[in-house]
Design a protein around this motif. Structure first.
Motif, PDB file in Angstrom:
ATOM      1  N   VAL A 213     179.107  17.657  26.301  1.00 49.40           N
ATOM      2  CA  VAL A 213     179.649  16.829  27.379  1.00 49.40           C
ATOM      3  C   VAL A 213     178.914  15.485  27.417  1.00 49.40           C
ATOM      4  CG1 VAL A 213     180.013  16.620  29.864  1.00 49.40           C
ATOM      5  CG2 VAL A 213     180.273  18.854  28.740  1.00 49.40           C
ATOM      6  N   THR A 214     177.594  15.551  27.488  1.00 52.75           N
ATOM      7  CA  THR A 214     176.802  14.327  27.578  1.00 52.75           C
ATOM      8  C   THR A 214     175.340  14.609  27.305  1.00 52.75           C
ATOM      9  OG1 THR A 214     176.138  12.506  29.067  1.00 52.75           O
ATOM     10  CG2 THR A 214     176.528  14.668  30.074  1.00 52.75           C
ATOM     11  N   ILE A 215     174.625  13.600  26.820  1.00 52.74           N
ATOM     12  CA  ILE A 215     173.190  13.713  26.600  1.00 52.74           C
ATOM     13  C   ILE A 215     172.492  12.466  27.120  1.00 52.74           C
ATOM     14  CG2 ILE A 215     173.316  15.238  24.592  1.00 52.74           C
ATOM     15  CD1 ILE A 215     172.855  12.735  22.843  1.00 52.74           C
ATOM     16  N   ILE A 216     171.192  12.621  27.388  1.00 55.62           N
ATOM     17  CA  ILE A 216     170.368  11.492  27.802  1.00 55.62           C
ATOM     18  C   ILE A 216     169.007  11.626  27.136  1.00 55.62           C
ATOM     19  CG2 ILE A 216     169.636  12.698  29.919  1.00 55.62           C
ATOM     20  CD1 ILE A 216     169.529   9.905  31.271  1.00 55.62           C
ATOM     21  N   THR A 217     168.522  10.535  26.559  1.00 56.44           N
ATOM     22  CA  THR A 217     167.224  10.559  25.894  1.00 56.44           C
ATOM     23  C   THR A 217     166.119  10.306  26.912  1.00 56.44           C
ATOM     24  OG1 THR A 217     167.142   8.193  25.436  1.00 56.44           O
ATOM     25  CG2 THR A 217     168.330   9.578  23.855  1.00 56.44           C
TER      26      THR A 217
ATOM     27  N   THR B 298     172.256   7.097  26.997  1.00 55.32           N
ATOM     28  CA  THR B 298     173.215   8.168  27.241  1.00 55.32           C
ATOM     29  C   THR B 298     174.365   8.120  26.243  1.00 55.32           C
ATOM     30  OG1 THR B 298     174.441   6.804  28.826  1.00 55.32           O
ATOM     31  CG2 THR B 298     172.700   8.206  29.713  1.00 55.32           C
ATOM     32  N   ASN B 299     175.030   9.269  26.133  1.00 54.08           N
ATOM     33  CA  ASN B 299     176.227   9.366  25.309  1.00 54.08           C
ATOM     34  C   ASN B 299     177.148  10.371  25.983  1.00 54.08           C
ATOM     35  OD1 ASN B 299     177.919   8.839  23.170  1.00 54.08           O
ATOM     36  ND2 ASN B 299     176.988  10.359  21.818  1.00 54.08           N
ATOM     37  N   TYR B 300     178.436  10.078  25.986  1.00 58.81           N
ATOM     38  CA  TYR B 300     179.411  10.925  26.671  1.00 58.81           C
ATOM     39  C   TYR B 300     180.565  11.298  25.745  1.00 58.81           C
ATOM     40  CZ  TYR B 300     177.202   9.389  31.036  1.00 58.81           C
ATOM     41  OH  TYR B 300     176.309   9.131  32.044  1.00 58.81           O
ATOM     42  N   ALA B 301     181.105  12.484  25.949  1.00 57.57           N
ATOM     43  CA  ALA B 301     182.357  12.838  25.299  1.00 57.57           C
ATOM     44  C   ALA B 301     183.451  11.943  25.856  1.00 57.57           C
ATOM     45  CB  ALA B 301     182.685  14.305  25.564  1.00 57.57           C
ATOM     46  N   ASP B 302     184.417  11.610  25.015  1.00 58.96           N
ATOM     47  CA  ASP B 302     185.494  10.717  25.457  1.00 58.96           C
ATOM     48  C   ASP B 302     186.217  11.285  26.680  1.00 58.96           C
ATOM     49  OD1 ASP B 302     186.487   9.620  22.116  1.00 58.96           O
ATOM     50  OD2 ASP B 302     184.928   8.906  23.475  1.00 58.96           O
ATOM     51  N   SER B 303     186.335  12.598  26.744  1.00 59.37           N
ATOM     52  CA  SER B 303     187.109  13.230  27.814  1.00 59.37           C
ATOM     53  C   SER B 303     186.480  13.065  29.197  1.00 59.37           C
ATOM     54  CB  SER B 303     187.296  14.713  27.507  1.00 59.37           C
ATOM     55  OG  SER B 303     186.035  15.356  27.380  1.00 59.37           O
ATOM     56  N   VAL B 304     185.189  12.702  29.255  1.00 64.71           N
ATOM     57  CA  VAL B 304     184.522  12.600  30.560  1.00 64.71           C
ATOM     58  C   VAL B 304     184.022  11.192  30.855  1.00 64.71           C
ATOM     59  CG1 VAL B 304     183.810  15.013  30.356  1.00 64.71           C
ATOM     60  CG2 VAL B 304     182.176  13.194  29.778  1.00 64.71           C
ATOM     61  N   LYS B 305     184.191  10.281  29.922  1.00 63.41           N
ATOM     62  CA  LYS B 305     183.719   8.908  30.141  1.00 63.41           C
ATOM     63  C   LYS B 305     184.369   8.302  31.372  1.00 63.41           C
ATOM     64  CE  LYS B 305     182.494   7.546  25.413  1.00 63.41           C
ATOM     65  NZ  LYS B 305     182.889   6.731  24.236  1.00 63.41           N
ATOM     66  N   GLY B 306     183.540   7.662  32.185  1.00 65.42           N
ATOM     67  CA  GLY B 306     184.037   7.031  33.393  1.00 65.42           C
ATOM     68  C   GLY B 306     184.151   7.974  34.577  1.00 65.42           C
ATOM     69  N   ARG B 307     183.996   9.269  34.350  1.00 64.53           N
ATOM     70  CA  ARG B 307     184.088  10.241  35.452  1.00 64.53           C
ATOM     71  C   ARG B 307     182.772  10.978  35.672  1.00 64.53           C
ATOM     72  NH1 ARG B 307     187.250  14.572  34.931  1.00 64.53           N
ATOM     73  NH2 ARG B 307     187.117  14.655  32.642  1.00 64.53           N
ATOM     74  N   PHE B 308     182.044  11.238  34.603  1.00 64.20           N
ATOM     75  CA  PHE B 308     180.782  11.986  34.690  1.00 64.20           C
ATOM     76  C   PHE B 308     179.613  11.034  34.462  1.00 64.20           C
ATOM     77  CE2 PHE B 308     182.385  16.466  33.253  1.00 64.20           C
ATOM     78  CZ  PHE B 308     183.385  16.398  34.219  1.00 64.20           C
ATOM     79  N   THR B 309     178.499  11.321  35.130  1.00 60.15           N
ATOM     80  CA  THR B 309     177.280  10.536  34.953  1.00 60.15           C
ATOM     81  C   THR B 309     176.089  11.473  34.820  1.00 60.15           C
ATOM     82  OG1 THR B 309     178.174   8.726  36.294  1.00 60.15           O
ATOM     83  CG2 THR B 309     175.802   8.745  35.908  1.00 60.15           C
ATOM     84  N   ILE B 310     175.333  11.302  33.751  1.00 64.71           N
ATOM     85  CA  ILE B 310     174.120  12.086  33.551  1.00 64.71           C
ATOM     86  C   ILE B 310     172.921  11.246  33.960  1.00 64.71           C
ATOM     87  CG2 ILE B 310     173.824  11.376  31.134  1.00 64.71           C
ATOM     88  CD1 ILE B 310     172.799  14.230  30.562  1.00 64.71           C
ATOM     89  N   SER B 311     171.934  11.912  34.533  1.00 67.92           N
ATOM     90  CA  SER B 311     170.685  11.232  34.898  1.00 67.92           C
ATOM     91  C   SER B 311     169.549  12.246  34.801  1.00 67.92           C
ATOM     92  CB  SER B 311     170.762  10.643  36.309  1.00 67.92           C
ATOM     93  OG  SER B 311     170.995  11.666  37.271  1.00 67.92           O
ATOM     94  N   ARG B 312     168.330  11.750  34.828  1.00 76.61           N
ATOM     95  CA  ARG B 312     167.187  12.653  34.727  1.00 76.61           C
ATOM     96  C   ARG B 312     166.034  12.128  35.559  1.00 76.61           C
ATOM     97  NH1 ARG B 312     165.389  12.829  28.548  1.00 76.61           N
ATOM     98  NH2 ARG B 312     163.420  13.664  29.379  1.00 76.61           N
ATOM     99  N   ASP B 313     165.222  13.065  36.013  1.00 77.00           N
ATOM    100  CA  ASP B 313     163.990  12.748  36.738  1.00 77.00           C
ATOM    101  C   ASP B 313     162.856  13.334  35.911  1.00 77.00           C
ATOM    102  OD1 ASP B 313     161.749  12.705  38.413  1.00 77.00           O
ATOM    103  OD2 ASP B 313     162.948  12.958  40.215  1.00 77.00           O
TER     104      ASP B 313
END
Length: 122
Positions: free
Chosen positions: A48-52, A57-72
């Motif tokens: 679905v998505t990854i974050i370094t 970040t990188n997103y699957a095309d199917s979720v771009k613009g709708r999903f957001t990944i973040s990290r603490d």
């Protein structure tokens, strides 16, 4: 050993939102890439998505613009904010972390969460 605990799944109507969390604990020097995958019934697990660790970040095309990944990084936690959910987003969502451990973080290993169900009704 490292444990990943996910939370935040559930049932939501199409167009709604959910926020998933995944907290890592245990013998962690640092966490490199953190990500979310999903597996729908009868289908293969997909990215679905990854974050370094630098925030790229990188997103699957199917979720771009709708999903957001973040990290603490202080909490060793990764989040997935899911908006404008669609029935086709229904799946079990798994978090994945590439963990560095040992002195100076010289070893790395991938860990998976137990999965959390997301169901989007039409």
């Amino acid at each position: 050993q490292v444990q990943l605990v996910e939370s935040g799944g559930g049932l939501v109507q199409a167009g709604g939102s959910l926020r998933l969390s995944c907290a890592a604990s245990g013998s962690i020097f640092s966490i490199n890439v953190m990500g979310w995958y999903r597996q729908a019934p009868g289908k293969q697990r997909e990215l679905v998505t990854i974050i370094t660790n630098s925030g790229s970040t990188n997103y699957a095309d199917s979720v771009k613009g709708r999903f957001t990944i973040s990290r603490d990084n202080a909490k060793n936690t990764v989040y997935l904010q899911m908006n404008s959910l669609k029935p086709e987003d229904t799946a079990v969502y798994f978090c994945n972390c590439n963990v560095a451990y040992g002195g100076g973080g010289r070893f790395t290993r991938d860990y998976w969460g137990q999965g959390t169900q997301v169901t989007v009704s039409s």
